[in-house]
Enzyme design. Structure first.
Site, short mmCIF file in Angstrom:
data_model
loop_
_atom_site.label_atom_id
_atom_site.label_comp_id
_atom_site.label_asym_id
_atom_site.label_seq_id
_atom_site.Cartn_x
_atom_site.Cartn_y
_atom_site.Cartn_z
N GLY A 117 0.80 -1.22 0.00
CA GLY A 117 0.00 0.00 0.00
C GLY A 117 0.83 1.27 0.00
O GLY A 117 0.29 2.36 0.06
N CYS A 118 2.14 1.12 -0.05
CA CYS A 118 3.03 2.27 -0.09
C CYS A 118 3.57 2.42 -1.52
O CYS A 118 3.88 1.43 -2.17
CB CYS A 118 4.19 2.09 0.88
SG CYS A 118 3.68 1.94 2.59
#
Length: 136
Positions: free
Chosen positions: A49-50
């Protein structure tokens, strides 16, 4: 419920009026961290998610939560350092109770991070909270 280390960052931010100076300060916080050992940069410690590569390695010592981290992006490495100041040394219950969004709002970060960076910070916080909850 912020730690003394996090309160110090809040005070620094109050002193630094220019956002470029604040970004530099966050980056400097990241540069001051010890690098994460290569052996700890594994799929289990990688945060999804980064936008950039992020690894968080948590540990529990004497009932207190600690984590180290690493990123290939300077600003994200600095954000990891800020989160370390927010969470390291807290009990597991305190980690879960921290309102990270409210604490980070005190720094004004929410308005100054890109959507991708904000999503990454949320993913890191989620991983920290999940790790603490699993140990309770």
């Amino acid at each position: 419920m912020a730690s003394a280390a996090f309160e110090e960052i809040v005070e620094d931010f109050e002193f630094l009026e220019d956002w470029e100076d604040r970004y530099r300060h966050v980056i400097e916080q990241g540069k001051a961290m010890e690098p994460l050992a290569e052996a700890l940069k594994v799929p289990a410690t990688k945060v999804d998610g980064c936008a950039s590569q992020v690894w968080l390695h948590p540990s529990i010592e004497d009932g207190r939560f600690h984590f180290d981290g690493e990123s290939d992006a300077l600003i994200v490495r600095g954000l990891i350092a800020v989160l370390r100041c927010l969470y390291n040394g807290l009990t597991l219950a305190e980690v879960i109770a921290v309102d990270a969004r409210a604490e980070l709002e005190r720094l004004g970060l929410n308005e100054h991070l890109s959507a991708q960076r904000s999503n990454g910070v949320r993913s890191m916080i989620e991983r920290i909270r999940e790790t603490a909850a699993a140990q309770l």
